[in-house]
Design a protein around this motif. Structure first.
Motif, PDB file in Angstrom:
ATOM      1  N   UNK A 221      36.652  41.874  44.634  1.00  0.00           N
ATOM      2  CA  UNK A 221      35.477  41.086  44.235  1.00  0.00           C
ATOM      3  C   UNK A 221      36.349  39.870  43.379  1.00  0.00           C
ATOM      4  N   UNK A 222      37.202  39.873  42.541  1.00  0.00           N
ATOM      5  CA  UNK A 222      37.780  38.967  41.762  1.00  0.00           C
ATOM      6  C   UNK A 222      38.622  37.989  42.779  1.00  0.00           C
ATOM      7  N   UNK A 259      26.087  38.656  39.684  1.00  0.00           N
ATOM      8  CA  UNK A 259      27.178  38.790  40.401  1.00  0.00           C
ATOM      9  C   UNK A 259      27.712  40.214  40.474  1.00  0.00           C
ATOM     10  N   UNK A 260      27.705  41.063  41.730  1.00  0.00           N
ATOM     11  CA  UNK A 260      28.296  42.244  41.873  1.00  0.00           C
ATOM     12  C   UNK A 260      29.670  42.513  41.050  1.00  0.00           C
ATOM     13  N   UNK A 261      29.780  43.369  40.123  1.00  0.00           N
ATOM     14  CA  UNK A 261      31.148  43.572  39.422  1.00  0.00           C
ATOM     15  C   UNK A 261      31.792  42.341  38.570  1.00  0.00           C
ATOM     16  N   UNK A 268      39.797  40.156  35.252  1.00  0.00           N
ATOM     17  CA  UNK A 268      40.991  39.694  36.154  1.00  0.00           C
ATOM     18  C   UNK A 268      41.256  38.159  36.089  1.00  0.00           C
ATOM     19  N   UNK A 269      40.094  37.440  36.191  1.00  0.00           N
ATOM     20  CA  UNK A 269      40.230  35.866  35.993  1.00  0.00           C
ATOM     21  C   UNK A 269      40.724  35.401  34.638  1.00  0.00           C
ATOM     22  N   UNK A 274      45.497  32.880  32.156  1.00  0.00           N
ATOM     23  CA  UNK A 274      46.555  33.074  31.515  1.00  0.00           C
ATOM     24  C   UNK A 274      47.785  32.632  32.295  1.00  0.00           C
ATOM     25  N   UNK A 275      48.053  33.486  33.275  1.00  0.00           N
ATOM     26  CA  UNK A 275      49.112  33.124  34.258  1.00  0.00           C
ATOM     27  C   UNK A 275      49.326  31.786  34.638  1.00  0.00           C
TER      28      UNK A 275
END
Length: 570
Positions: A221-222, A259-261, A268-269, A274-275
Motif C-alpha cells: 500500500x505505501x 484509506x486502507x492501511x 513508510x512515507x 527522510x531518505x
C-alpha cells in the motif's frame, strides 16, 4: 557501475544518519549535518569527489522534493484550515512576492547585478522550508499552538510552488529577451496554478479509490500511494501544470480521506521523505566547493541578514496583521524563515538555461541557505519556548496498526508505553479515565501478555495495547501520559484550577466567583469572549484577560471554545 561509487554513496548515507542525533543535542537542523557531509566529501573536502552533473542533480532534486511534498500533504489536516488556510495562502503568495522584491533590491545593491538577475535571486530565495523547521521543533519536544503550527504547516506546502513559478517566469524572460514574454509568463503562472490544483485534487481522489478497492499485501500500500503520487506529479508537469502543487494537494486529499492501511502508509512515507531529504542535501553539498563561496561571503552575508532581520519580519507583519495574530506569534513566524533545499534546487534553473552570472546565483543561494540554517535553525526551539507558544501535549502511541476489517470501522490497535513519574505508583485499569469507544486489548510486562481486568494494576514499564479510533487519540494520549511536564506546561499551571463550559455566561461567573467584569456585558458567553479577541478562530492556549482573571481556551470544536480554564491572579 563502479562498485567504489556505490560504496562511497552508501557510506555517506550511513555517516549522515549516524551523525543525525547530533542535531538534537546541539540544537541545529539535521539537514545542516547532511549538507556538511556532502561538502566534506566534495571537491574541496577529504572525499575529493568531483560532481558537476547539474542535469542529474536537477532530476534527483525534483523527485526528492515530490516525495517530501507528498508526505507533507498527507500529514496536513483539513481541520487546521479553519485557522491556518487564509493567512498561510496570503503569506505563501503575496508574502513570497514581497520577499522576492525586497531580496532583489538588496541583491542588486550588494552584487551589482542587472535588475532582472537580482529579481531572479530574490525569487529563488523567497520560499521557506517549514518542513525542516518542524523536524527540528519535534526533535526538541515542542508542541506549538494550532494557529502558529497550522499556518506554518500549510505555508510549507504552498509557498514552494509560488517561488518555482516566479523563478521559471524570470528565467524565461531573461533567456528570451522578448517583449511579449511578460504576458506569456503571466499566462504560464495561471496555467500552472490552475492545472496543478485541478490535477492534484482529482489525482488524490483517484489514488484513494484505487487504494481502497485493491486487496494487496499490506507492505504494498505505501508503494502504491508513492508510485501513484509520482505519476500525478509527472503527468501534471507533462501537460503544463505545477507538479509540485499537484502532488502536495494529492497528499492532502489522501491524508484526509479514509484509506486502507493509512498508519502503515504514513510510517513508510516518513522514512521515504527522510531518505529523499538526505539524498537531496548530500547531493547539493557535493555540487558546491567551499572555495567558491568565500569570494561572495561578504555580500551574501548582508543579503542573508537582511532577509532574516528585515525582509521576512516586514513581510509577515504586512500579510498577517489582519488575521488576529498576537505579537508573540507574529515574532515567531517572522523568525521561521528557514531556507532549505528549494532555493538551491531553484538555483539550478539558470545554470541549466545557461544564463549569464548563473554560477554566482547558485553560490549566492547556497550561501544564504547555510546562513539561515545556522542562524535561524539553531535558535528556533529556544525562541518558541521563550515566546510561550507551547501548549500541553499528550503521549503519542509507540505503534499504530490498522485492523483493516469492515466490522472494526476506523479502530486501530495502538501501543502506549507507560513511562514517567506519573506511573511510579501502580493504578488499576478500572481507575483510568479513558475516552469512550476505546478498550484495553492487553497489557505487556516483562515479555508477558496479561489479561486486562478492572483490578489489574499497571505501572511504569508496562505497555498498554488499546483499541481506539484516531479521533480520540489526543484525549487517550493525555489519559495515558505519565511524564512530568515542564512547570509552565503542567495542566493546572497552564489552564488554571477551574474548568468551565464555553457556554457559561460572564454574569454567572461573576456570581459564582465574586468577580466583576465591568468592560463586557454579563450576557456574553465565555466562548463569545474568545471569538471577539481572536477574530473568530480561537485555538487551545488562547487567553483573555478580564481584570484579575485570565481565561484560557482548554478545548475547541470548529471555531468555538467548548472548555475554558480559569486562572485567578494571586
Amino acid at each position: 557501475m563502479d562498485p567504489t561509487f556505490t560504496l562511497i554513496g552508501a557510506l555517506m548515507l550511513v555517516f549522515s544518519i549516524v551523525l543525525s542525533p547530533l542535531s538534537s543535542r546541539v540544537g541545529m537542523p539535521v539537514l545542516l549535518v547532511f549538507l556538511a557531509v556532502g561538502m566534506m566529501m566534495g571537491e574541496d573536502g577529504p572525499g575529493g569527489i568531483q560532481f558537476n552533473n547539474f542535469e542529474l542533480a536537477f532530476l534527483i532534486a525534483n523527485l526528492s522534493l515530490a516525495v517530501i511534498l507528498l508526505d507533507g500533504g498527507m500529514r496536513t489536516r483539513v481541520e487546521t484550515f479553519r485557522v491556518g488556510l487564509r493567512p498561510a495562502l496570503v503569506l505563501a503568495t503575496l508574502g513570497v512576492a514581497l520577499t522576492a522584491g525586497g531580496a532583489a533590491i538588496v541583491a542588486w545593491w550588494v552584487f551589482d547585478l542587472h535588475w532582472m538577475m537580482a529579481l531572479l535571486i530574490g525569487a529563488i530565495i523567497s520560499s521557506t522550508d517549514a518542513a525542516a523547521v518542524f523536524s527540528l521543533l519535534q526533535g526538541r519536544g515542542l508542541h506549538l499552538n494550532e494557529r502558529v503550527s497550522a499556518t506554518l504547516e500549510i505555508e510549507s506546502g504552498s509557498n514552494d510552488p509560488m517561488a518555482i513559478f516566479l523563478t521559471l517566469m524570470l528565467v524565461t524572460l531573461i533567456g528570451q529577451h522578448e517583449q511579449g514574454s511578460v504576458l506569456s509568463g503571466l499566462i504560464m503562472l495561471v496555467q500552472q496554478f490552475g492545472i496543478g490544483a485541478a490535477a492534484g485534487v482529482l489525482g488524490g481522489f483517484l489514488v484513494v479509490e484505487l487504494a481502497n478497492r485493491m486487496r494487496l499485501t499490506p507492505a504494498l500500500y505505501p508503494l502504491l500511494v508513492g508510485a501513484a503520487g509520482i505519476s500525478v506529479f509527472s503527468a501534471t508537469n507533462a501537460i503544463g501544470g505545477s507538479g509540485f502543487l499537484a502532488i502536495y494537494l494529492c497528499g492532502v486529499v489522501i491524508g484526509n480521506r479514509h484509506v486502507r492501511m493509512m498508519p502503515m502508509i504514513l510510517q513508510v512515507h516518513d522514512g521515504m521523505a527522510w531518505l529523499a531529504q538526505l539524498c537531496l542535501f548530500l547531493m547539493l553539498g557535493l555540487l558546491v566547493s567551499p572555495s567558491d563561496l568565500i569570494p561572495l561571503a561578504g555580500a551574501g552575508l548582508v543579503l542573508a541578514l537582511a532577509l532574516i532581520f528585515v525582509i521576512r519580519p516586514l513581510t509577515v507583519l504586512i500579510t498577517l496583521w489582519p488575521f488576529g495574530f498576537n505579537r508573540r506569534e507574529l515574532g515567531f513566524i517572522s523568525w521561521v524563515g528557514l531556507r532549505g533545499a528549494v532555493p538551491i534546487v531553484l538555483a539550478l534553473f539558470p545554470i541549466i538555461a545557461d544564463l549569464p552570472d548563473a554560477q554566482l546565483v547558485f553560490h549566492a543561494a547556497f550561501f544564504i541557505v547555510l546562513v539561515s540554517l545556522i542562524v535561524q535553525g539553531t535558535t528556533m526551539a529556544p525562541l518558541a519556548r521563550k515566546l510561550r507558544l507551547e501548549v500541553p501535549a499528550g503521549e503519542d502511541p509507540y505503534r499504530r496498526l490498522p485492523l483493516d476489517a469492515p466490522a472494526a470501522g476506523d479502530h486501530e490497535l495502538m501501543l502506549f508505553p507507560l513511562r514517567g513519574k506519573g506511573w511510579d505508583k501502580p493504578r488499576a485499569l478500572g481507575q483510568l479515565r479513558l475516552p469512550e469507544n476505546t478498550a484495553v486489548a492487553g497489557v505487556f510486562r516483562d515479555r508477558t501478555c496479561l489479561q486486562p481486568t478492572k483490578d489489574l494494576e499497571v505501572t511504569a514499564g508496562d505497555m498498554l495495547a488499546m483499541f481506539a479510533t484516531p479521533s480520540v487519540l489526543p484525549d487517550l494520549g493525555k489519559a495515558l501520559s505519565g511524564r512530568q511536564a515542564p512547570k509552565h506546561l503542567a495542566e493546572r499551571a497552564f489552564f488554571g484550577d477551574f474548568v468551565l463550559n464555553g457556554d457559561a455566561l460572564l454574569g454567572d461567573v461573576e456570581q459564582v466567583y465574586g468577580i466583576e467584569f465591568d468592560e463586557l456585558p454579563p450576557e456574553l458567553s465565555l466562548a463569545e469572549c474568545f471569538a471577539k479577541r481572536t477574530k473568530g478562530h480561537p485555538v487551545v492556549g488562547d487567553t483573555v484577560i478580564l481584570g484579575p482573571v485570565t481565561l484560557v481556551a482548554r478545548a475547541t470544536e470548529a471555531d468555538r471554545v467548548t472548555k475554558v480554564g480559569l486562572k485567578m491572579d494571586a
